[in-house]
Design a protein around this motif. Structure first.
Motif, PDB file in Angstrom:
ATOM      1  N   GLY A  16      11.514  -7.120  14.196  1.00 12.34           N
ATOM      2  CA  GLY A  16      12.550  -7.525  13.237  1.00 12.34           C
ATOM      3  C   GLY A  16      13.937  -7.049  13.615  1.00 12.34           C
ATOM      4  N   LYS A  17      13.994  -5.913  14.268  1.00 11.46           N
ATOM      5  CA  LYS A  17      15.296  -5.291  14.546  1.00 11.46           C
ATOM      6  C   LYS A  17      15.287  -4.707  15.973  1.00 11.46           C
ATOM      7  N   GLY A  18      16.457  -4.279  16.401  1.00  8.14           N
ATOM      8  CA  GLY A  18      16.604  -3.423  17.577  1.00  8.14           C
ATOM      9  C   GLY A  18      15.904  -3.917  18.839  1.00  8.14           C
ATOM     10  N   ILE A  19      15.224  -2.974  19.487  1.00  7.11           N
ATOM     11  CA  ILE A  19      14.601  -3.230  20.793  1.00  7.11           C
ATOM     12  C   ILE A  19      13.517  -4.307  20.687  1.00  7.11           C
ATOM     13  N   GLY A  20      12.723  -4.259  19.629  1.00  6.14           N
ATOM     14  CA  GLY A  20      11.632  -5.226  19.464  1.00  6.14           C
ATOM     15  C   GLY A  20      12.156  -6.644  19.299  1.00  6.14           C
ATOM     16  N   THR A  38       6.350  -7.779  12.186  1.00  6.02           N
ATOM     17  CA  THR A  38       7.102  -6.708  11.546  1.00  6.02           C
ATOM     18  C   THR A  38       6.823  -6.743  10.051  1.00  6.02           C
ATOM     19  N   ARG A  39       7.470  -5.835   9.289  1.00  4.16           N
ATOM     20  CA  ARG A  39       7.079  -5.759   7.876  1.00  4.16           C
ATOM     21  C   ARG A  39       8.135  -6.280   6.911  1.00  4.16           C
ATOM     22  N   THR A  40       9.316  -6.672   7.422  1.00  4.83           N
ATOM     23  CA  THR A  40      10.371  -7.182   6.535  1.00  4.83           C
ATOM     24  C   THR A  40      10.545  -8.680   6.765  1.00  4.83           C
ATOM     25  N   GLN A  41      10.165  -9.469   5.753  1.00  5.94           N
ATOM     26  CA  GLN A  41      10.170 -10.927   5.897  1.00  5.94           C
ATOM     27  C   GLN A  41      11.561 -11.460   6.237  1.00  5.94           C
ATOM     28  N   VAL A  59       3.554  -7.894   8.313  1.00  5.99           N
ATOM     29  CA  VAL A  59       2.527  -6.927   7.903  1.00  5.99           C
ATOM     30  C   VAL A  59       3.064  -5.512   8.103  1.00  5.99           C
ATOM     31  N   ASP A  60       2.614  -4.611   7.234  1.00  4.04           N
ATOM     32  CA  ASP A  60       2.907  -3.197   7.435  1.00  4.04           C
ATOM     33  C   ASP A  60       1.827  -2.646   8.375  1.00  4.04           C
ATOM     34  N   LEU A  61       2.198  -2.338   9.601  1.00  3.48           N
ATOM     35  CA  LEU A  61       1.218  -1.948  10.625  1.00  3.48           C
ATOM     36  C   LEU A  61       0.600  -0.579  10.374  1.00  3.48           C
ATOM     37  N   SER A  62       1.129   0.157   9.399  1.00  2.74           N
ATOM     38  CA  SER A  62       0.483   1.442   9.085  1.00  2.74           C
ATOM     39  C   SER A  62      -0.753   1.235   8.212  1.00  2.74           C
ATOM     40  N   ASN A  82       3.902  -2.766  22.118  1.00  6.16           N
ATOM     41  CA  ASN A  82       3.728  -1.884  20.953  1.00  6.16           C
ATOM     42  C   ASN A  82       5.039  -1.157  20.739  1.00  6.16           C
ATOM     43  N   ASN A  83       5.928  -1.763  19.967  1.00  2.95           N
ATOM     44  CA  ASN A  83       7.292  -1.227  19.842  1.00  2.95           C
ATOM     45  C   ASN A  83       7.594  -0.641  18.471  1.00  2.95           C
ATOM     46  N   ALA A  84       6.897  -1.088  17.429  1.00  6.78           N
ATOM     47  CA  ALA A  84       7.226  -0.618  16.069  1.00  6.78           C
ATOM     48  C   ALA A  84       7.180   0.905  16.043  1.00  6.78           C
ATOM     49  N   VAL A 148       8.057  16.177  14.499  1.00  7.96           N
ATOM     50  CA  VAL A 148       6.988  15.197  14.271  1.00  7.96           C
ATOM     51  C   VAL A 148       7.156  13.995  15.203  1.00  7.96           C
ATOM     52  N   TYR A 149       8.389  13.531  15.340  1.00  6.05           N
ATOM     53  CA  TYR A 149       8.649  12.385  16.213  1.00  6.05           C
ATOM     54  C   TYR A 149       8.276  12.729  17.664  1.00  6.05           C
ATOM     55  N   CYS A 150       8.730  13.898  18.143  1.00  5.34           N
ATOM     56  CA  CYS A 150       8.391  14.318  19.518  1.00  5.34           C
ATOM     57  C   CYS A 150       6.871  14.386  19.696  1.00  5.34           C
ATOM     58  N   SER A 152       4.572  12.816  18.028  1.00 10.66           N
ATOM     59  CA  SER A 152       3.947  11.479  17.968  1.00 10.66           C
ATOM     60  C   SER A 152       4.142  10.730  19.282  1.00 10.66           C
ATOM     61  N   LYS A 153       5.306  10.878  19.897  1.00  8.38           N
ATOM     62  CA  LYS A 153       5.546  10.163  21.156  1.00  8.38           C
ATOM     63  C   LYS A 153       4.788  10.841  22.316  1.00  8.38           C
ATOM     64  N   GLY A 154       4.616  12.169  22.222  1.00 11.46           N
ATOM     65  CA  GLY A 154       3.768  12.839  23.215  1.00 11.46           C
ATOM     66  C   GLY A 154       2.338  12.323  23.127  1.00 11.46           C
ATOM     67  N   VAL A 181      18.508   7.759  23.985  1.00 15.43           N
ATOM     68  CA  VAL A 181      19.059   7.176  22.754  1.00 15.43           C
ATOM     69  C   VAL A 181      19.577   5.759  23.005  1.00 15.43           C
ATOM     70  N   VAL A 182      19.266   4.864  22.070  1.00 16.91           N
ATOM     71  CA  VAL A 182      19.817   3.508  22.041  1.00 16.91           C
ATOM     72  C   VAL A 182      20.386   3.343  20.627  1.00 16.91           C
ATOM     73  N   MET A 183      21.601   2.860  20.520  1.00 16.42           N
ATOM     74  CA  MET A 183      22.240   2.845  19.203  1.00 16.42           C
ATOM     75  C   MET A 183      21.802   1.661  18.334  1.00 16.42           C
ATOM     76  N   THR A 184      20.518   1.603  18.050  1.00 14.57           N
ATOM     77  CA  THR A 184      19.941   0.686  17.068  1.00 14.57           C
ATOM     78  C   THR A 184      20.011   1.370  15.701  1.00 14.57           C
ATOM     79  N   LYS A 185      19.369   0.748  14.722  1.00 11.15           N
ATOM     80  CA  LYS A 185      19.310   1.379  13.395  1.00 11.15           C
ATOM     81  C   LYS A 185      18.701   2.792  13.526  1.00 11.15           C
TER      82      LYS A 185
HETATM   83  P1  NDP Z   1      14.695  -0.053  14.762  1.00 12.25           P
HETATM   84  O1  NDP Z   1      14.639   0.847  13.565  1.00 12.25           O
HETATM   85  O2  NDP Z   1      15.971  -0.755  15.075  1.00 12.25           O
HETATM   86  O3  NDP Z   1      13.521  -1.143  14.684  1.00 12.25           O
HETATM   87  C1  NDP Z   1      12.202  -0.755  14.441  1.00 12.25           C
HETATM   88  C2  NDP Z   1      11.402  -1.985  14.039  1.00 12.25           C
HETATM   89  O4  NDP Z   1      10.043  -1.576  13.800  1.00 12.25           O
HETATM   90  C3  NDP Z   1      11.923  -2.599  12.737  1.00 12.25           C
HETATM   91  O5  NDP Z   1      11.863  -3.995  12.811  1.00 12.25           O
HETATM   92  C4  NDP Z   1      10.946  -2.041  11.715  1.00 12.25           C
HETATM   93  O6  NDP Z   1      10.843  -2.806  10.534  1.00 12.25           O
HETATM   94  C5  NDP Z   1       9.643  -2.077  12.510  1.00 12.25           C
HETATM   95  N1  NDP Z   1       8.643  -1.243  11.874  1.00 12.25           N
HETATM   96  C6  NDP Z   1       8.747   0.069  11.561  1.00 12.25           C
HETATM   97  N2  NDP Z   1       7.664   0.477  10.893  1.00 12.25           N
HETATM   98  C7  NDP Z   1       6.842  -0.604  10.783  1.00 12.25           C
HETATM   99  C8  NDP Z   1       5.579  -0.815  10.173  1.00 12.25           C
HETATM  100  N3  NDP Z   1       4.937   0.161   9.534  1.00 12.25           N
HETATM  101  N4  NDP Z   1       5.021  -2.044  10.248  1.00 12.25           N
HETATM  102  C9  NDP Z   1       5.669  -3.051  10.888  1.00 12.25           C
HETATM  103  N5  NDP Z   1       6.875  -2.914  11.467  1.00 12.25           N
HETATM  104  C10 NDP Z   1       7.450  -1.699  11.409  1.00 12.25           C
HETATM  105  O7  NDP Z   1      14.248   0.882  15.975  1.00 12.25           O
HETATM  106  P2  NDP Z   1      14.462   0.759  17.559  1.00 12.25           P
HETATM  107  O8  NDP Z   1      14.564  -0.641  17.971  1.00 12.25           O
HETATM  108  O9  NDP Z   1      15.488   1.728  17.940  1.00 12.25           O
HETATM  109  O10 NDP Z   1      13.068   1.390  18.039  1.00 12.25           O
HETATM  110  C11 NDP Z   1      12.039   0.629  18.647  1.00 12.25           C
HETATM  111  C12 NDP Z   1      11.119   1.603  19.367  1.00 12.25           C
HETATM  112  O11 NDP Z   1      11.859   2.308  20.345  1.00 12.25           O
HETATM  113  C13 NDP Z   1      10.486   2.660  18.457  1.00 12.25           C
HETATM  114  O12 NDP Z   1       9.144   2.858  18.810  1.00 12.25           O
HETATM  115  C14 NDP Z   1      11.317   3.899  18.753  1.00 12.25           C
HETATM  116  O13 NDP Z   1      10.596   5.080  18.501  1.00 12.25           O
HETATM  117  C15 NDP Z   1      11.625   3.697  20.220  1.00 12.25           C
HETATM  118  N6  NDP Z   1      12.787   4.416  20.711  1.00 12.25           N
HETATM  119  C16 NDP Z   1      14.013   4.252  20.138  1.00 12.25           C
HETATM  120  C17 NDP Z   1      15.094   4.951  20.598  1.00 12.25           C
HETATM  121  C18 NDP Z   1      16.445   4.830  19.984  1.00 12.25           C
HETATM  122  O14 NDP Z   1      17.305   5.710  20.240  1.00 12.25           O
HETATM  123  N7  NDP Z   1      16.740   3.809  19.217  1.00 12.25           N
HETATM  124  C19 NDP Z   1      14.979   5.869  21.745  1.00 12.25           C
HETATM  125  C20 NDP Z   1      13.651   5.955  22.286  1.00 12.25           C
HETATM  126  C21 NDP Z   1      12.606   5.244  21.784  1.00 12.25           C
HETATM  127  P3  NDP Z   1      11.639  -2.328   9.190  1.00 12.25           P
HETATM  128  O15 NDP Z   1      13.079  -2.216   9.583  1.00 12.25           O
HETATM  129  O16 NDP Z   1      11.349  -3.422   8.252  1.00 12.25           O
HETATM  130  O17 NDP Z   1      11.051  -1.001   8.818  1.00 12.25           O
END
Ligand code: NDP
Length: 244
Positions: A16-20, A38-41, A59-62, A82-84, A148-150, A152-154, A181-185
């Motif tokens: 829905g956002k960012g890298i994905g 993703t989880r936001t329609q 869908v909420d993937l959790s 697997n980006n969420a 927690v984030y560190c 989880s990624k480990g 770092v990537v300047m997404t949300k």
């Molecule tokens: P964003 O927050 O921009 O996007 C994350 C996306 O994942 C959103 O569309 C979000 O949906 C979706 N998502 C989150 N939780 C769920 C869920 N439970 N079910 C379905 N979809 C979900 O993040 P980034 O693009 O920055 O991050 C993408 C990946 O890159 C992540 O795994 C992050 O850990 C990793 N990463 C990011 C970095 C950064 O600096 N940005 C650096 C290194 C790694 P919604 O908005 O609706 O919650």
């Protein structure tokens, strides 16, 4: 180097956002049939407006069972990203049970489960495939307030390696990319403070954070046949040669 994905079907989570989102669009542009999860329609609605060939799954993937139901008709898949992911800042001494569960349920458990679903199909068809887990530099480096984030990624990095080991006999490759770092949300949440970002950038000789496209390009390489002999790799996208 041209990379084409014609005739291949790809699932991208967190699209829905960012890298994905950028990965889903790049794969569609490269000729893949893309399923965006993703989880936001509203994010899916805008994504489809931008690229009508993309198929949305909300869908909420959790939620393990909801994920099964949402992906049961996904059809043959060749490529999975697997980006969420979820991230939240909390000092170690204040970490809550809810924070821990939320983070691990999406960053580790959902990645495992979506990969199980997709890899079962790849194995049954005998066609192989490629999976990329989006990890982070945080898997290898201690970052303040990121306990927690560190962790989880480990965990995701080790999951990548074991998946690579166990799925290789079915010609399924599994690799991870680990960006800085990537300047997404999500990136803005952790690194908008100029004092923090300046300190982090001081460890990056190129003097800048990664752009979304830097990460997407590495994902496309690992998905593609251009990396056909690369399996179980944890690929930094971080220029962290000087990181302590
Ligand atoms: P964003 O927050 O921009 O996007 C994350 C996306 O994942 C959103 O569309 C979000 O949906 C979706 N998502 C989150 N939780 C769920 C869920 N439970 N079910 C379905 N979809 C979900 O993040 P980034 O693009 O920055 O991050 C993408 C990946 O890159 C992540 O795994 C992050 O850990 C990793 N990463 C990011 C970095 C950064 O600096 N940005 C650096 C290194 C790694 P919604 O908005 O609706 O919650």
């Amino acid at each position: 180097m041209e990379i084409a994905f014609s005739g291949q079907r790809a699932v991208v989570t967190g699209a829905g956002k960012g890298i994905g989102r950028a990965t889903a669009l790049a794969l569609a542009q490269g000729g893949a049939e893309v399923i965006a999860v993703t989880r936001t329609q509203a994010d899916l609605d805008s994504l489809i407006l931008e690229c009508p060939s993309i198929k949305p799954v909300c869908v909420d993937l959790s939620d393990w069972e909801a994920t099964d139901a949402a992906l049961k008709d996904v059809g043959p898949v060749d490529l999975l990203v697997n980006n969420a992911g979820f991230g939240m800042l909390q000092p170690f001494l204040e970490v809550t049970s809810d924070h821990f569960d939320k983070c691990f349920s999406i960053n580790v458990k959902a990645a495992l489960h979506v990969a199980q679903i997709v890899a079962q199909g790849m194995k049954a068809r005998g066609t192989g495939g490629s999976i990329v887990n989006v990890s982070s530099q945080a898997s290898q480096r201690a970052l303040k307030d990121h306990a927690v984030y560190c962790a989880s990624k480990g965990a995701l990095d080790m999951l990548t390696k074991v998946m690579a080991l166990e799925l290789a006999p079915y010609q399924i490759r599994v690799n991870s990319i680990n960006p800085t770092v990537v300047m997404t949300k999500m990136g803005r949440m952790g690194w908008s403070d100029p004092v923090k970002s300046k300190e982090m950038i001081s460890h990056i000789p190129l003097g800048k954070f990664a752009e979304v496209d830097d990460v997407v390009n590495s994902i496309l390489f690992l998905l593609s046949d251009k990396s056909a002999m690369t399996n179980g790799v944890i690929l930094p996208v971080d220029d962290a040669v000087a990181m302590p």
